[in-house]
Design an enzyme around this catalytic site. Sequence first.
Site, PDB file in Angstrom:
ATOM      1  N   LYS A  65       0.808  -1.240   0.000  1.00  0.00           N
ATOM      2  CA  LYS A  65       0.000   0.000   0.000  1.00  0.00           C
ATOM      3  C   LYS A  65       0.837   1.284   0.000  1.00  0.00           C
ATOM      4  CE  LYS A  65      -3.924  -2.096   2.345  1.00  0.00           C
ATOM      5  NZ  LYS A  65      -4.935  -1.982   3.396  1.00  0.00           N
ATOM      6  N   ALA A 137      -1.202   1.857  16.116  1.00  0.00           N
ATOM      7  CA  ALA A 137      -0.719   3.062  15.425  1.00  0.00           C
ATOM      8  C   ALA A 137      -0.087   2.701  14.088  1.00  0.00           C
ATOM      9  CB  ALA A 137       0.275   3.795  16.317  1.00  0.00           C
ATOM     10  N   TYR A 238     -11.976  -9.361  11.696  1.00  0.00           N
ATOM     11  CA  TYR A 238     -13.247  -9.997  11.322  1.00  0.00           C
ATOM     12  C   TYR A 238     -13.203 -11.517  11.354  1.00  0.00           C
ATOM     13  CZ  TYR A 238     -10.647  -9.969   6.985  1.00  0.00           C
ATOM     14  OH  TYR A 238      -9.659 -10.126   6.051  1.00  0.00           O
TER      15      TYR A 238
HETATM   16  P1  ATR Z   1      -1.748  -2.605   9.794  1.00  0.00           P
HETATM   17  O1  ATR Z   1      -1.418  -2.035   8.459  1.00  0.00           O
HETATM   18  O2  ATR Z   1      -2.645  -3.815   9.739  1.00  0.00           O
HETATM   19  O3  ATR Z   1      -2.239  -1.585  10.756  1.00  0.00           O
HETATM   20  P2  ATR Z   1       0.883  -2.505  10.945  1.00  0.00           P
HETATM   21  O4  ATR Z   1       1.106  -1.212  10.262  1.00  0.00           O
HETATM   22  O5  ATR Z   1       1.969  -3.493  10.970  1.00  0.00           O
HETATM   23  O6  ATR Z   1      -0.380  -3.234  10.350  1.00  0.00           O
HETATM   24  O7  ATR Z   1       0.418  -2.192  12.462  1.00  0.00           O
HETATM   25  C1  ATR Z   1       0.163  -3.190  13.385  1.00  0.00           C
HETATM   26  C2  ATR Z   1      -0.306  -2.584  14.713  1.00  0.00           C
HETATM   27  O8  ATR Z   1      -0.550  -3.665  15.629  1.00  0.00           O
HETATM   28  C3  ATR Z   1       0.745  -1.710  15.376  1.00  0.00           C
HETATM   29  O9  ATR Z   1       0.098  -0.712  16.124  1.00  0.00           O
HETATM   30  C4  ATR Z   1       1.465  -2.705  16.293  1.00  0.00           C
HETATM   31  O10 ATR Z   1       2.112  -2.146  17.394  1.00  0.00           O
HETATM   32  P3  ATR Z   1       3.635  -1.602  17.278  1.00  0.00           P
HETATM   33  O11 ATR Z   1       3.527  -0.245  16.653  1.00  0.00           O
HETATM   34  O12 ATR Z   1       4.123  -1.577  18.660  1.00  0.00           O
HETATM   35  O13 ATR Z   1       4.374  -2.577  16.404  1.00  0.00           O
HETATM   36  C5  ATR Z   1       0.314  -3.554  16.757  1.00  0.00           C
HETATM   37  N1  ATR Z   1       0.765  -4.877  17.182  1.00  0.00           N
HETATM   38  C6  ATR Z   1       1.131  -5.898  16.390  1.00  0.00           C
HETATM   39  N2  ATR Z   1       1.491  -6.975  17.128  1.00  0.00           N
HETATM   40  C7  ATR Z   1       1.367  -6.604  18.432  1.00  0.00           C
HETATM   41  C8  ATR Z   1       1.550  -7.269  19.696  1.00  0.00           C
HETATM   42  N3  ATR Z   1       1.968  -8.544  19.758  1.00  0.00           N
HETATM   43  N4  ATR Z   1       1.290  -6.578  20.822  1.00  0.00           N
HETATM   44  C9  ATR Z   1       0.869  -5.290  20.774  1.00  0.00           C
HETATM   45  N5  ATR Z   1       0.655  -4.622  19.621  1.00  0.00           N
HETATM   46  C10 ATR Z   1       0.887  -5.257  18.463  1.00  0.00           C
END
Ligand code: ATR
Length: 296
Positions: A65, A137, A238
């Site tokens: 993206k 985020a 979902y």
């Molecule tokens: P997307 O495009 O689906 O939003 P992404 O940009 O990789 O995917 O973002 C994933 C989000 O899930 C982030 O906010 C991430 O937190 P970090 O910024 O700390 O990486 C959060 N996330 C993913 N795995 C996590 C985990 N095991 N515990 C807490 N937060 C998690």
Amino acid sequence: MIKAGVIGYPISHSLSPKLHGYLLQKYKIDGQYKAIEIKPENLEQEFDRLINEGYAGFNVTVPHKEKVFEITQKKGYKISSLAQAIKAVNTIYVDKNNVINATNSDAFGFYENLRIKSNNFKLLNSSPSKSAIVLGAGGAANAIVYNLIANCQFEKIYILNRTKEKALKLANYYENYFVKNKLSGNNIIEAIDEITPKIGAAASMLVNTTSLGMKNQPELNINLTHLNKYAVIYDIVYNPLFTNLLKNAQERGNPIITGIGMLIYQAFEGFEKWFGVKPQLNNEEFEELTKILLSK
Ligand code: ATR
């Protein structure tokens, strides 16, 4: 036959072919929608190839993206203001003047699902103030924070993320963005460490934008103790449809919104641009499509 599809890597998990297949059948359109696997290193040349092959357009999914946004910017294609704000593209279409357009329909999907399921936002107005708590985020949070302010008119957004720096960065970005573009002047967007009693008491919505709680992912652990009972809890995950977050929310008596509607409604923009029909689903069709999407 009108050709469209979705590009990503990997792509086998994508539900978009089933979704568009359902709509193509419903409207009896002579079209196809394929899952197309494209490795990151081949992205630009494959993008050009699809256009040269006469594709009406395509969706863009993980991990392309942001890169597709850069490609469309570099090539001087027409980028919607929404995609420019989010700096990520999930829909490409060639318009009737043969101009290549790039947009992002994730925000619309989020908005439309919220609008319909919250009865034109009536549900959100039962809470004391127009503030929302956003968990995460990343890319999805980016589109959602934009939408909560630009379209849903939330005054305050609190972002809670594992990595606080990313929450701060997102909060700063949009505080400046809205002021700079004169879209809104007095929003407060704050990175927080926890849902305090004050934040929890005032929130009209909490939305999970992370993939936590999704099948094969760790559970989301979030303390809802201080959240008031009127706050709408919206999970963009979902699969499963009823995540632990939503089950907990229901047990406490909070209204809930599942994530399948966001997936379904984000597809509508591309479908209309490529195939020329604006999709509409009644409740029965929505349920039928949900079943199809979640069946193996
Ligand atoms: P997307 O495009 O689906 O939003 P992404 O940009 O990789 O995917 O973002 C994933 C989000 O899930 C982030 O906010 C991430 O937190 P970090 O910024 O700390 O990486 C959060 N996330 C993913 N795995 C996590 C985990 N095991 N515990 C807490 N937060 C998690």
